[in-house]
Design an enzyme around this catalytic site. Sequence first.
Site, PDB file in Angstrom:
ATOM      1  N   CYS A 177       0.798   0.985  10.386  1.00 17.95           N
ATOM      2  CA  CYS A 177       1.734   1.051   9.700  1.00 17.95           C
ATOM      3  C   CYS A 177       2.542   2.550  10.244  1.00 17.95           C
ATOM      4  CB  CYS A 177       1.552   0.963   8.261  1.00 17.95           C
ATOM      5  SG  CYS A 177       2.875   1.704   7.226  1.00 17.95           S
ATOM      6  N   LYS A 198      -4.133  -7.913   0.360  1.00 19.32           N
ATOM      7  CA  LYS A 198      -4.576  -6.675  -0.455  1.00 19.32           C
ATOM      8  C   LYS A 198      -5.440  -6.797  -1.743  1.00 19.32           C
ATOM      9  CE  LYS A 198       0.229  -5.758  -0.029  1.00 19.32           C
ATOM     10  NZ  LYS A 198       1.845  -5.296  -0.588  1.00 19.32           N
ATOM     11  N   VAL A 239       1.144   1.216   1.719  1.00 19.45           N
ATOM     12  CA  VAL A 239       0.390   2.603   2.211  1.00 19.45           C
ATOM     13  C   VAL A 239       1.695   3.418   2.816  1.00 19.45           C
ATOM     14  CG1 VAL A 239      -1.696   1.503   2.638  1.00 19.45           C
ATOM     15  CG2 VAL A 239       0.072   1.470   4.430  1.00 19.45           C
ATOM     16  N   GLU A 250       3.506   6.863  -0.985  1.00 26.87           N
ATOM     17  CA  GLU A 250       4.673   7.249  -0.127  1.00 26.87           C
ATOM     18  C   GLU A 250       4.748   8.312   0.794  1.00 26.87           C
ATOM     19  OE1 GLU A 250       7.184   5.332  -0.173  1.00 26.87           O
ATOM     20  OE2 GLU A 250       7.013   4.134  -1.987  1.00 26.87           O
ATOM     21  N   SER A 251       5.031   7.965   1.993  1.00 28.92           N
ATOM     22  CA  SER A 251       4.880   9.061   3.323  1.00 28.92           C
ATOM     23  C   SER A 251       5.455  10.417   2.933  1.00 28.92           C
ATOM     24  CB  SER A 251       5.372   8.225   4.563  1.00 28.92           C
ATOM     25  OG  SER A 251       6.790   8.104   4.410  1.00 28.92           O
TER      26      SER A 251
END
Length: 230
Positions: free
Chosen positions: A48, A75, A87, A99-100
Amino acid sequence: MNLVASTRLMSLSFQRLVSMWESTHLAQESAKPVVDDEKLTLYNMRFCPFAERTVLVLLAKNLEFENINIDLKKKPDWFVESTFGKVPVLLHKGKIIPESMITSDYLDEAFPEHQLHPVDPMQKALDRVVVEKMSAMMRFLYPLFAKHPPPPNEEKLELFTNLVAMLGDFDKEFAKRGTLFLGGAVPCMADYMLWPYFERIECVPILHSDLKDSLTLPTDLVNLNSWIKA
């Protein structure tokens, strides 16, 4: 700027990093793992690009963390119930942080040593504008490396042409700053937020080898190519 070269300060041994990446992705039937609330734990998926942002920040800031891979196609129920169902997710001090960019900002503020964001709030805002603008490239990039079945050749070429047009603006950003990285002599948060996209751009001519010459970044994007190779 490859993963290892861009995170020279990482404390995890390369062998341990590889073993974390290759660990089983927990699927629907998997039991919820027990985690230590006082330690940093990352729900990840090794392919990802958004989770990779958080991984890069953890490594760049030399932070110890536990990695738990999640199967995003199957999941686990406990994962869906406690998160947004995607993710990255960071677990710390009993809290769930998704959240990134949220997780990356948290890490930079909670662990201020080797700060990745600029101290100047104006520069921080301008860096975020670049990240938001360039993140739109995914609408052209995603079909080229992840769509199954792949698009027809004519569509591939159109997608890549649109992508290169966007990257011309990014190349000009480096020229305007006069630096190798967005952060100057070393990568900053904006560099780490954008790098996962470019890692995948380099896969495009490999995935579509019949169009290799037409799907390779132009050499006249001098500043961008220097950034990629740094």
